[in-house]
Design a protein around this motif. Sequence first.
Motif, PDB file in Angstrom:
ATOM      1  N   LEU A 277      19.021  22.794   4.807  1.00  0.00           N
ATOM      2  CA  LEU A 277      20.200  21.993   4.451  1.00  0.00           C
ATOM      3  C   LEU A 277      19.818  20.836   3.520  1.00  0.00           C
ATOM      4  O   LEU A 277      20.549  20.528   2.572  1.00  0.00           O
ATOM      5  CB  LEU A 277      20.886  21.467   5.717  1.00  0.00           C
TER       6      LEU A 277
ATOM      7  N   TYR B  93      17.355  20.836   1.463  1.00  0.00           N
ATOM      8  CA  TYR B  93      17.042  21.430   0.152  1.00  0.00           C
ATOM      9  C   TYR B  93      18.329  21.723  -0.622  1.00  0.00           C
ATOM     10  O   TYR B  93      18.398  21.502  -1.835  1.00  0.00           O
ATOM     11  CB  TYR B  93      16.221  22.716   0.344  1.00  0.00           C
ATOM     12  N   VAL B  94      19.346  22.212   0.103  1.00  0.00           N
ATOM     13  CA  VAL B  94      20.641  22.473  -0.550  1.00  0.00           C
ATOM     14  C   VAL B  94      21.246  21.166  -1.058  1.00  0.00           C
ATOM     15  O   VAL B  94      21.816  21.096  -2.150  1.00  0.00           O
ATOM     16  CB  VAL B  94      21.607  23.163   0.458  1.00  0.00           C
ATOM     17  N   LEU B  95      21.084  20.126  -0.268  1.00  0.00           N
ATOM     18  CA  LEU B  95      21.659  18.816  -0.588  1.00  0.00           C
ATOM     19  C   LEU B  95      20.916  18.136  -1.727  1.00  0.00           C
ATOM     20  O   LEU B  95      21.527  17.547  -2.634  1.00  0.00           O
ATOM     21  CB  LEU B  95      21.586  17.950   0.674  1.00  0.00           C
ATOM     22  N   SER B  96      19.609  18.211  -1.680  1.00  0.00           N
ATOM     23  CA  SER B  96      18.787  17.518  -2.675  1.00  0.00           C
ATOM     24  C   SER B  96      17.490  18.308  -2.893  1.00  0.00           C
ATOM     25  O   SER B  96      16.474  18.038  -2.243  1.00  0.00           O
ATOM     26  CB  SER B  96      18.478  16.103  -2.150  1.00  0.00           C
ATOM     27  N   PRO B  97      17.522  19.318  -3.783  1.00  0.00           N
ATOM     28  CA  PRO B  97      16.354  20.210  -3.947  1.00  0.00           C
ATOM     29  C   PRO B  97      15.121  19.440  -4.423  1.00  0.00           C
ATOM     30  O   PRO B  97      15.230  18.509  -5.209  1.00  0.00           O
ATOM     31  CB  PRO B  97      16.811  21.202  -5.017  1.00  0.00           C
TER      32      PRO B  97
ATOM     33  N   VAL C 273      26.550  18.603   3.462  1.00  0.00           N
ATOM     34  CA  VAL C 273      26.729  19.869   2.720  1.00  0.00           C
ATOM     35  C   VAL C 273      28.201  20.289   2.783  1.00  0.00           C
ATOM     36  O   VAL C 273      28.779  20.729   1.778  1.00  0.00           O
ATOM     37  CB  VAL C 273      25.806  20.975   3.303  1.00  0.00           C
TER      38      VAL C 273
ATOM     39  N   GLN D  15      28.380  16.858  -0.925  1.00  0.00           N
ATOM     40  CA  GLN D  15      27.641  15.722  -1.476  1.00  0.00           C
ATOM     41  C   GLN D  15      26.387  16.213  -2.222  1.00  0.00           C
ATOM     42  O   GLN D  15      25.903  17.322  -1.985  1.00  0.00           O
ATOM     43  CB  GLN D  15      27.204  14.790  -0.341  1.00  0.00           C
TER      44      GLN D  15
ATOM     45  N   GLU E 192      23.714  17.868  -4.427  1.00  0.00           N
ATOM     46  CA  GLU E 192      23.705  19.152  -5.133  1.00  0.00           C
ATOM     47  C   GLU E 192      24.454  20.236  -4.355  1.00  0.00           C
ATOM     48  O   GLU E 192      24.476  21.385  -4.787  1.00  0.00           O
ATOM     49  CB  GLU E 192      22.259  19.606  -5.347  1.00  0.00           C
ATOM     50  N   ALA E 193      25.006  19.846  -3.211  1.00  0.00           N
ATOM     51  CA  ALA E 193      25.627  20.854  -2.340  1.00  0.00           C
ATOM     52  C   ALA E 193      26.907  21.443  -2.921  1.00  0.00           C
ATOM     53  O   ALA E 193      27.413  22.443  -2.416  1.00  0.00           O
ATOM     54  CB  ALA E 193      25.919  20.245  -0.973  1.00  0.00           C
TER      55      ALA E 193
ATOM     56  N   ALA F 288      26.433  24.932  -3.778  1.00  0.00           N
ATOM     57  CA  ALA F 288      26.082  25.844  -2.673  1.00  0.00           C
ATOM     58  C   ALA F 288      27.323  26.586  -2.198  1.00  0.00           C
ATOM     59  O   ALA F 288      28.447  26.087  -2.354  1.00  0.00           O
ATOM     60  CB  ALA F 288      25.497  25.037  -1.519  1.00  0.00           C
TER      61      ALA F 288
END
Lengths: 59, 497
Positions: free
Chosen positions: A50, A52-56, B127, B131, B133-134, B137
Amino acid sequence: MAYETQTADLDDPDRIWPTGLTIRESEELHKHVIDGSRVFFLISLIAHILVYVLSPWSF
Amino acid sequence: MVALKKRITKFYVSLGHQYMPFANVATTDLSLSRLLRLSLFQVSVGMTLVLLVGTLNRVMIVELGVPATVVGVMVALPLLFAPFRALVGFKSDTHRCELGWRRVPFIYRGTLLQFGGFAIMPFAILVLAGQGEAQSAPAWLGYVSAAAAFLLAGAGAHIVQTAGLALATDLAEPEAHPQLVGLMYSMMLLSMIASALIFGYALSDFSPARLIQVIQSAAVICLVLNAIAVWKQEARSHLHRPSATAADPSFQEAWAHFCQAPHTVRRLTIICLGTMAFSMSEVLLEPYGGEILNWSVANTTKLTALLALGGLLGLSFASHALRPGYDPLRLALFGALIGVPALALVILAAPLQFDGAFLIGNFMLGFGAALFGHATLTATMNEAPKEKHGLAVGAWGAVQATAAGLAMALGSMIRDLFNVIRDANETVSTALQGAGGYMTVYSIEIILLLATVALTLPVIRRMAGASGPDPIAPNRLTGSHRSFRSGTKASVNHGAP
């Protein structure tokens, strides 16, 4: 009552040094530790995905 | 002179025992410090409830802009686990392990779930809100992870509370059950008040990083509190080891036996209806104050304080009133009866524009709800078959939590439905247009309370009629002693199946 139960337990010849647990008791305790570790691993894995998805991050 | 000195000394020594809250719950085998330590699991449960139902609900809608419907579904998810509390209680009653514990393994697993849910929750929420880079997704990732986080934390709290209350019941003498219930309830209430203030303060300067800090701190605090709570509390017994010879019944058999006790199904129905009556308006009182009585946000927070104050006084009163020999259901009836005028005052506050009526009504609602909750849990504990406290406490929790959750959802739905009908129908009286939805809900609550009273009265009469000249005479139906009216005899009530 608790004191009596645990005092009687200490007379058990199957108890081994240094933990004072029987083999079965130590195996059960170990099972709880392993289960807990698995849960923590799973939680940390999901949390990392999660994040990583939020801030890779890059390697 | 010496006699007078002795009397004076005896008087002021007894003051501490009489007036220090819940001091009379302690016995020589179970000290107050040990009980207070055990009650820390209620602090973690209260904190979890506030975070799930209150703080995160607001944060997701206001700060993160998540649609209210999605938030409603997420907040309601832990409710799905509530009916399983009876099963958790039963499993903890019959749990066998080499270490000889019944409750500790369940509190351990529940704590892990609570911790796990909170550990992933802030990232899942962020996510879900798209917020960082999400945004790129897939949407399902946010939904699934947030749902899992809410379900894990909620299920963990349900398991911890069920096993914890069963452990507390095991430890305390039957005559101390009312004080025990009061202490456990009060700790949860105080925890909820403190948590709401602390989380509100911590998240006042909102940022995603702060959200992560706050929720993950809550995860660690839950873990620490539960560990301190159960440390050296449960005795290890040979009876709960796999080598024990006694055969355990199946859940169906145990449930059937539990329901065979006099009036069990009726008592569960009473708990369901009464809880629904007291919970339906819980989330509507503040909007009613703001929307209909034109109160400011600061003023509506007084309502929460008044409800909590009424609750704490109610718990204290119930702990004092439920002396051995006093039927807890009488007190539950009293609580339900207080709720009727309380709701009438709340309803009348709008047409009369009388703020005092609303404030008094709120206080009385908190007081009545505390009496009702305390009395029904005490009755359940006293009726629980020996060694089967988990099933009884689990059944109470399952009914109570499910009824409270459903009632809150129904309350909002009924108000919104009324508003839709009102908007479609121009002929509805304009005088009470805004308040109509709220008043419909409050009126349904009064009907539910009257139904609770109607169901409770026959049980009280039958129990009073059955008590006869000897209050500890064996019950003809079950062959057990009547503990319902006497806490002191509860320990010999209903032999284990």
